[in-house]
Design a protein around this motif. Structure first.
Motif, PDB file in Angstrom:
ATOM      1  N   THR A 171      48.548 -15.162 -63.808  1.00  0.00           N
ATOM      2  CA  THR A 171      48.234 -15.321 -62.389  1.00  0.00           C
ATOM      3  C   THR A 171      48.128 -16.813 -62.096  1.00  0.00           C
ATOM      4  OG1 THR A 171      45.837 -15.320 -62.740  1.00  0.00           O
ATOM      5  CG2 THR A 171      46.924 -13.170 -62.444  1.00  0.00           C
ATOM      6  N   ASP A 172      48.099 -17.156 -60.806  1.00  0.00           N
ATOM      7  CA  ASP A 172      47.969 -18.568 -60.436  1.00  0.00           C
ATOM      8  C   ASP A 172      46.718 -19.191 -61.054  1.00  0.00           C
ATOM      9  OD1 ASP A 172      50.309 -18.724 -58.946  1.00  0.00           O
ATOM     10  OD2 ASP A 172      49.343 -18.078 -57.098  1.00  0.00           O
ATOM     11  N   HIS A 227      52.494 -20.091 -54.385  1.00  0.00           N
ATOM     12  CA  HIS A 227      52.156 -18.903 -55.169  1.00  0.00           C
ATOM     13  C   HIS A 227      53.326 -18.589 -56.088  1.00  0.00           C
ATOM     14  CE1 HIS A 227      50.889 -14.913 -56.298  1.00  0.00           C
ATOM     15  NE2 HIS A 227      51.929 -14.362 -55.689  1.00  0.00           N
ATOM     16  N   TRP A 228      53.043 -18.438 -57.380  1.00  0.00           N
ATOM     17  CA  TRP A 228      54.085 -18.220 -58.373  1.00  0.00           C
ATOM     18  C   TRP A 228      54.035 -16.789 -58.908  1.00  0.00           C
ATOM     19  CZ3 TRP A 228      53.545 -23.085 -62.068  1.00  0.00           C
ATOM     20  CH2 TRP A 228      53.759 -24.248 -61.310  1.00  0.00           C
ATOM     21  N   PHE A 229      55.192 -16.221 -59.129  1.00  0.00           N
ATOM     22  CA  PHE A 229      55.252 -14.901 -59.757  1.00  0.00           C
ATOM     23  C   PHE A 229      56.613 -14.707 -60.416  1.00  0.00           C
ATOM     24  CE2 PHE A 229      56.901 -14.332 -55.521  1.00  0.00           C
ATOM     25  CZ  PHE A 229      57.838 -13.307 -55.572  1.00  0.00           C
ATOM     26  N   SER A 232      52.778 -17.744 -50.267  1.00  0.00           N
ATOM     27  CA  SER A 232      51.588 -16.888 -50.281  1.00  0.00           C
ATOM     28  C   SER A 232      51.859 -15.604 -51.054  1.00  0.00           C
ATOM     29  CB  SER A 232      51.163 -16.530 -48.857  1.00  0.00           C
ATOM     30  OG  SER A 232      52.137 -15.692 -48.248  1.00  0.00           O
ATOM     31  N   TRP A 233      50.781 -14.937 -51.458  1.00  0.00           N
ATOM     32  CA  TRP A 233      50.944 -13.649 -52.128  1.00  0.00           C
ATOM     33  C   TRP A 233      51.470 -12.598 -51.157  1.00  0.00           C
ATOM     34  CZ3 TRP A 233      48.215  -9.612 -50.111  1.00  0.00           C
ATOM     35  CH2 TRP A 233      47.066  -9.896 -49.363  1.00  0.00           C
ATOM     36  N   GLN A 234      51.219 -12.795 -49.842  1.00  0.00           N
ATOM     37  CA  GLN A 234      51.781 -11.860 -48.860  1.00  0.00           C
ATOM     38  C   GLN A 234      53.313 -11.917 -48.873  1.00  0.00           C
ATOM     39  OE1 GLN A 234      49.286 -14.014 -48.249  1.00  0.00           O
ATOM     40  NE2 GLN A 234      47.737 -13.132 -46.858  1.00  0.00           N
ATOM     41  N   GLU A 242      55.104 -12.640 -51.504  1.00  0.00           N
ATOM     42  CA  GLU A 242      55.504 -11.895 -52.698  1.00  0.00           C
ATOM     43  C   GLU A 242      55.562 -10.395 -52.396  1.00  0.00           C
ATOM     44  OE1 GLU A 242      53.946 -10.526 -57.132  1.00  0.00           O
ATOM     45  OE2 GLU A 242      52.864 -12.094 -56.056  1.00  0.00           O
ATOM     46  N   LEU A 243      54.521  -9.868 -51.757  1.00  0.00           N
ATOM     47  CA  LEU A 243      54.489  -8.445 -51.430  1.00  0.00           C
ATOM     48  C   LEU A 243      55.656  -8.062 -50.524  1.00  0.00           C
ATOM     49  CD1 LEU A 243      50.669  -7.796 -50.827  1.00  0.00           C
ATOM     50  CD2 LEU A 243      52.039  -7.260 -52.850  1.00  0.00           C
ATOM     51  N   ARG A 264      58.787  -7.888 -52.679  1.00  0.00           N
ATOM     52  CA  ARG A 264      58.786  -6.718 -53.561  1.00  0.00           C
ATOM     53  C   ARG A 264      58.951  -5.408 -52.784  1.00  0.00           C
ATOM     54  NH1 ARG A 264      57.363  -7.768 -58.829  1.00  0.00           N
ATOM     55  NH2 ARG A 264      56.227  -9.695 -59.289  1.00  0.00           N
TER      56      ARG A 264
END
Length: 301
Positions: free
Chosen positions: A94-95, A192-194, A238-240, A242-243, A246
Motif C-alpha cells: 500500500t502507499d 496513489h500507486w497500485f 487518488s484511490w477513487q 483506481e476504483l 478497476r
C-alpha cells in the motif's frame, strides 16, 4: 583505473527486462530489421543482449576513468536503487508501506526510463547544441553582466569557440539534473500507486519506451508502466481513480490497451515473455512513436 570501463550501456536495465525472461533465461525481442518490409521479427534474447547501445552515455575525448561516469555512477546508482524498489513493488504494498527512500528511488527510476533511450540522448545533444548557438536576448544580457576581462565578446562567440563533442559533453552533464526533476518528482511521489495483474493466459508487453502517461496536471492523470509479463504499475491522483479504472475497464481490455500503447510508442523494440502477441505487435510496433521530451519547448513531462 584500467581501460576496460563498461561500454555496453543498457538503457533498458537487465534487472527490468529479466522479469520477462522465460525458457533458458531469455525473453522475446520484437523488431523490424528491414523497415522497407515492415515485418516484425521475434528473436529470443538474454536480458543483457538487448536494450543497450555502446557508449551512449560516454563523454567524448575523455580519459577512460572519466568517460563512463554517467554509466558507472549515475545510471548504476539509479538502477541499483530501482531494482530494490521494484522488488518491493512486486509485494503489492500500500502507499503507507513504502519508505520515503524506496518511493523516491522508484520515482527517479521511472523518470530515468522516460529520458534515457538513445533517441532521447541524441535529442538532448541536438537541443543543447541548437540552444547554445541560438542565444536569446535575455541570455546575451545575462552573459554581458557576468562577463570579465578576457572573456569572449558575446555569448554566441563563447559557444562557437567549442567543438561539437564539447557541446555534447555539456549536454550529457545535464542528465543528473534532468532525471531529478523536482516538480515532476513531487507529483509522482504524492500520487496513489497500485498494481494490476493479468490472467494467466494474458501477457503484458514492454518496450524501449515503457511508460505511457498523460500530463500530470490533468485531474485524470496517470503514469503506467509494465513491470512484468503479469503486472502493470499505475500512478493516479487518488484511490477513487483506481476504483474507477478497476470497475469500468475489464482486465483483458486493460492488457490490450497497455500493450498497444507501449508497442505503438516504441522507438525500435517491444518485448514479451512469449511471441503470442506478435499479431498485436505487428499492427502497432513503432506506429505511434512518442516524441522525445527534449524535442519539446520545455520539459513538462
Amino acid at each position: 583505473m584500467p581501460d576496460n570501463v563498461p561500454d555496453r550501456h543498457h538503457y533498458l536495465p537487465q534487472f527490468y527486462l529479466s522479469r520477462w525472461a522465460g525458457d533458458e533465461g531469455k525473453l522475446v525481442e520484437f523488431s523490424i530489421p528491414n523497415p522497407a518490409s515492415g515485418i516484425v521479427v521475434p528473436k529470443r534474447r538474454a536480458p543483457n543482449g538487448t536494450g543497450f547501445e555502446n557508449g551512449i552515455y560516454n563523454f567524448a575525448n575523455m580519459p577512460p576513468e572519466k568517460r563512463s561516469l554517467i554509466e558507472t555512477r549515475l545510471m548504476h546508482r539509479i538502477d541499483t536503487d530501482g531494482a530494490r524498489a521494484l522488488t518491493f513493488l512486486e509485494r503489492d504494498p500500500t502507499d503507507r508501506q513504502w519508505s520515503g527512500e524506496l518511493r523516491q528511488a522508484w520515482v527517479v527510476f521511472m523518470i530515468s526510463m522516460f529520458i534515457r533511450n538513445p533517441a532521447d540522448i541524441e535529442a538532448l545533444k541536438a537541443k543543447y547544441a541548437f540552444d547554445s548557438r541560438n542565444t536569446s536576448d535575455q541570455w546575451e544580457a545575462e552573459d554581458k553582466q557576468q562577463r570579465r576581462a578576457g572573456d569572449p565578446a558575446s555569448a554566441d562567440e563563447y559557444f562557437n569557440s567549442f567543438e561539437q563533442h564539447q557541446i555534447e559533453n555539456f549536454a550529457l552533464n545535464l542528465l543528473p539534473k534532468l532525471i531529478d526533476l523536482p516538480k515532476v518528482g513531487r507529483k509522482l511521489l504524492n500520487m496513489h500507486w497500485f498494481v494490476v495483474r493479468c490472467a494467466p493466459d494474458e501477457e503484458f508487453l514492454t518496450s524501449d519506451r515503457p511508460i505511457a502517461k498523460t500530463h500530470l496536471d490533468r485531474g485524470d492523470a496517470y503514469w503506467m508502466m509494465p513491470i512484468g509479463p503479469d503486472r502493470l504499475f499505475l500512478a493516479v491522483h487518488s484511490w477513487q481513480h483506481e476504483l474507477q479504472i478497476r470497475s469500468h475497464m475489464k482486465p483483458a481490455q486493460l492488457v490490450v490497451d497497455a500493450n498497444e500503447a507501449v508497442a505503438g510508442q516504441a522507438v525500435k523494440y517491444a518485448y514479451g515473455r512469449t511471441d503470442r502477441q506478435i499479431t498485436l505487435v505487428q499492427q502497432h510496433l513503432a506506429k505511434h512513436p512518442a516524441p522525445s521530451v527534449f524535442a519539446q519547448r520545455n520539459f513538462g513531462i
